[in-house]
Design a protein around this motif. Structure first.
Motif, PDB file in Angstrom:
ATOM      1  N   ASN A  22       0.846  -1.184   0.000  1.00  0.00           N
ATOM      2  CA  ASN A  22       0.000   0.000   0.000  1.00  0.00           C
ATOM      3  C   ASN A  22       0.887   1.242   0.000  1.00  0.00           C
ATOM      4  N   GLU A  23       0.279   2.395   0.006  1.00  0.00           N
ATOM      5  CA  GLU A  23       1.045   3.642  -0.095  1.00  0.00           C
ATOM      6  C   GLU A  23       1.983   3.825   1.099  1.00  0.00           C
ATOM      7  N   GLU A  24       1.573   3.299   2.254  1.00  0.00           N
ATOM      8  CA  GLU A  24       2.373   3.473   3.464  1.00  0.00           C
ATOM      9  C   GLU A  24       3.647   2.643   3.460  1.00  0.00           C
ATOM     10  N   ASN A  25       3.580   1.422   2.920  1.00  0.00           N
ATOM     11  CA  ASN A  25       4.757   0.544   3.007  1.00  0.00           C
ATOM     12  C   ASN A  25       5.475   0.349   1.672  1.00  0.00           C
ATOM     13  N   LEU A  26       5.063   1.082   0.641  1.00  0.00           N
ATOM     14  CA  LEU A  26       5.631   0.879  -0.694  1.00  0.00           C
ATOM     15  C   LEU A  26       7.151   1.016  -0.692  1.00  0.00           C
ATOM     16  N   ILE A  27       7.681   2.070  -0.075  1.00  0.00           N
ATOM     17  CA  ILE A  27       9.130   2.286  -0.082  1.00  0.00           C
ATOM     18  C   ILE A  27       9.855   1.134   0.607  1.00  0.00           C
ATOM     19  N   ASN A  28       9.301   0.669   1.705  1.00  0.00           N
ATOM     20  CA  ASN A  28       9.913  -0.452   2.425  1.00  0.00           C
ATOM     21  C   ASN A  28       9.934  -1.718   1.568  1.00  0.00           C
ATOM     22  N   ASN A  32      13.202  -3.995  -0.120  1.00  0.00           N
ATOM     23  CA  ASN A  32      13.392  -5.388   0.286  1.00  0.00           C
ATOM     24  C   ASN A  32      12.976  -6.389  -0.789  1.00  0.00           C
ATOM     25  N   CYS A  33      12.903  -5.927  -2.038  1.00  0.00           N
ATOM     26  CA  CYS A  33      12.498  -6.818  -3.122  1.00  0.00           C
ATOM     27  C   CYS A  33      13.722  -7.374  -3.845  1.00  0.00           C
ATOM     28  N   GLU A  34      13.477  -8.253  -4.783  1.00  0.00           N
ATOM     29  CA  GLU A  34      14.546  -8.867  -5.571  1.00  0.00           C
ATOM     30  C   GLU A  34      14.143  -8.848  -7.037  1.00  0.00           C
ATOM     31  N   PRO A  35      15.098  -8.938  -7.954  1.00  0.00           N
ATOM     32  CA  PRO A  35      14.762  -8.960  -9.382  1.00  0.00           C
ATOM     33  C   PRO A  35      13.862 -10.153  -9.709  1.00  0.00           C
ATOM     34  N   THR A  36      12.846  -9.935 -10.532  1.00  0.00           N
ATOM     35  CA  THR A  36      11.902 -10.991 -10.877  1.00  0.00           C
ATOM     36  C   THR A  36      11.437 -10.882 -12.324  1.00  0.00           C
ATOM     37  N   VAL A  37      10.799 -11.969 -12.777  1.00  0.00           N
ATOM     38  CA  VAL A  37       9.927 -11.941 -13.949  1.00  0.00           C
ATOM     39  C   VAL A  37       8.513 -11.874 -13.389  1.00  0.00           C
ATOM     40  N   SER A 122       2.925   6.085 -16.408  1.00  0.00           N
ATOM     41  CA  SER A 122       4.379   6.075 -16.237  1.00  0.00           C
ATOM     42  C   SER A 122       4.757   6.001 -14.761  1.00  0.00           C
ATOM     43  N   LYS A 123       3.986   6.658 -13.903  1.00  0.00           N
ATOM     44  CA  LYS A 123       4.256   6.629 -12.462  1.00  0.00           C
ATOM     45  C   LYS A 123       4.060   5.216 -11.918  1.00  0.00           C
ATOM     46  N   PHE A 124       2.989   4.536 -12.373  1.00  0.00           N
ATOM     47  CA  PHE A 124       2.755   3.155 -11.950  1.00  0.00           C
ATOM     48  C   PHE A 124       3.931   2.265 -12.334  1.00  0.00           C
ATOM     49  N   VAL A 125       4.376   2.375 -13.569  1.00  0.00           N
ATOM     50  CA  VAL A 125       5.481   1.526 -14.029  1.00  0.00           C
ATOM     51  C   VAL A 125       6.753   1.804 -13.239  1.00  0.00           C
ATOM     52  N   GLN A 126       7.035   3.064 -13.000  1.00  0.00           N
ATOM     53  CA  GLN A 126       8.253   3.407 -12.269  1.00  0.00           C
ATOM     54  C   GLN A 126       8.195   2.940 -10.816  1.00  0.00           C
ATOM     55  N   GLU A 127       7.075   3.197 -10.135  1.00  0.00           N
ATOM     56  CA  GLU A 127       6.977   2.903  -8.704  1.00  0.00           C
ATOM     57  C   GLU A 127       6.700   1.439  -8.395  1.00  0.00           C
ATOM     58  N   TYR A 128       5.861   0.792  -9.235  1.00  0.00           N
ATOM     59  CA  TYR A 128       5.402  -0.558  -8.914  1.00  0.00           C
ATOM     60  C   TYR A 128       6.052  -1.646  -9.759  1.00  0.00           C
ATOM     61  N   LEU A 129       6.805  -1.275 -10.772  1.00  0.00           N
ATOM     62  CA  LEU A 129       7.510  -2.280 -11.569  1.00  0.00           C
ATOM     63  C   LEU A 129       9.019  -2.042 -11.530  1.00  0.00           C
ATOM     64  N   VAL A 130       9.454  -0.890 -11.998  1.00  0.00           N
ATOM     65  CA  VAL A 130      10.899  -0.626 -12.046  1.00  0.00           C
ATOM     66  C   VAL A 130      11.521  -0.687 -10.651  1.00  0.00           C
TER      67      VAL A 130
END
Length: 276
Positions: A22-28, A32-37, A122-130
């Motif tokens: 969610n918006e509150e924990n997105l940065i966290n 803590n993510c890893e490269p994926t398909v 573009s914001k979605f792709v940058q924040e939630y994918l890239v």
């Protein structure tokens, strides 16, 4: 907390990582993510069309030596924008279980809010994918994202500044019709559970409470009598059951336990309303 947080807690017992984003924990989560398909979609029902997208992504992940991720959303956009009731085909908990069986390593559940929906493509792709380190994105030909669905499968690569490779999965059809969650909901309203089994690749099922009715986020087929298998603990009982309305089932053989799983095989006959 969103309504589906409880599903996430249960899912963490498995070896599939589940992130409620969610918006509150997105940065966290980004940190803590890893490269994926990643396979993208709502995936309600995880029908054969969904499975095609996920298995295509699985093949890409295997070739790239990367984990397989799926990104879904909750609740359904209709509930957010119009407060319209949605006939869900399965709750998030069961969706997670189906994805795990398909070999998914990471499951991102995005909290779908009006604020999230207002993001530019573009914001979605940058924040939630890239920033979630997606290297390859796999989605159906009709996948859309961003404000008013302005982004499409073809705009993901440019919106990522070329950092994400994209694979488009073409329409999956059976009997000349596109396999979709919408088509399955229509078949449910007509009681055509045999046809639904073909589209899902397995019989349609719901979780049921004798005292309270069908569990949340499941939808019963049209009122009528069906041949079904009732799973109670380790027991399986095959009998005719009667769907009375959109919440309640009548069983021809009673049992002591309150909770069970009802697996629908075929309709025996439908109810005919008598006009006297």
């Amino acid at each position: 907390q969103s309504k589906h947080a409880k599903f996430v807690m249960k899912g963490r017992r498995s070896n599939m990582k589940i992130f409620l984003v969610n918006e509150e924990n997105l940065i966290n989560v980004q940190q803590n993510c890893e490269p994926t398909v990643m396979a993208l979609g709502f995936f309600d029902g995880v029908h054969k069309g969904h499975q095609k997208v996920i298995l295509e992504a699985k093949e890409k992940a295997k070739n790239a030596g990367l984990p397989l991720a799926v990104m879904s959303f909750f609740p359904h956009p209709k509930m957010v924008f119009s407060n319209e009731e949605v006939d869900y085909l399965m709750p998030m908990e069961q969706k997670a279980e189906r994805l795990k069986r398909l070999g998914v390593d990471v499951f991102y559940i995005i909290d779908f809010t009006k604020s999230f929906a207002s993001l530019s493509p573009s914001k979605f792709v940058q924040e939630y994918l890239v920033k979630l380190q997606v290297k390859y994105a796999v989605a159906g030909y009709d996948y859309t994202y961003g404000f008013k669905g302005a982004g499409t499968i073809d705009t993901i690569a440019p919106h990522s500044d070329g950092q994400i490779q994209v694979y488009k999965v073409e329409k999956y059809s059976m009997y000349g019709e596109k396999v979709s969650s919408t088509s399955i909901r229509c078949l449910l309203k007509e009681g055509k559970v045999e046809a639904i089994s073909m589209l899902l690749g397995k019989p349609y099922e719901v979780k049921y409470s004798v005292s309270n009715g069908v569990f949340s986020y499941y939808t019963l087929p049209e009122a009528g009598t069906y041949l079904a298998t009732i799973l109670i603990g380790n027991r399986a009982i095959t009998q005719n059951v009667t769907v009375l309305n959109n919440r309640h089932i009548e069983f021809s053989q009673k049992f002591v336990e309150d909770q069970c799983k009802v697996i629908f095989h075929e309709r025996v006959y439908q109810h005919v309303q008598m006009i006297g």
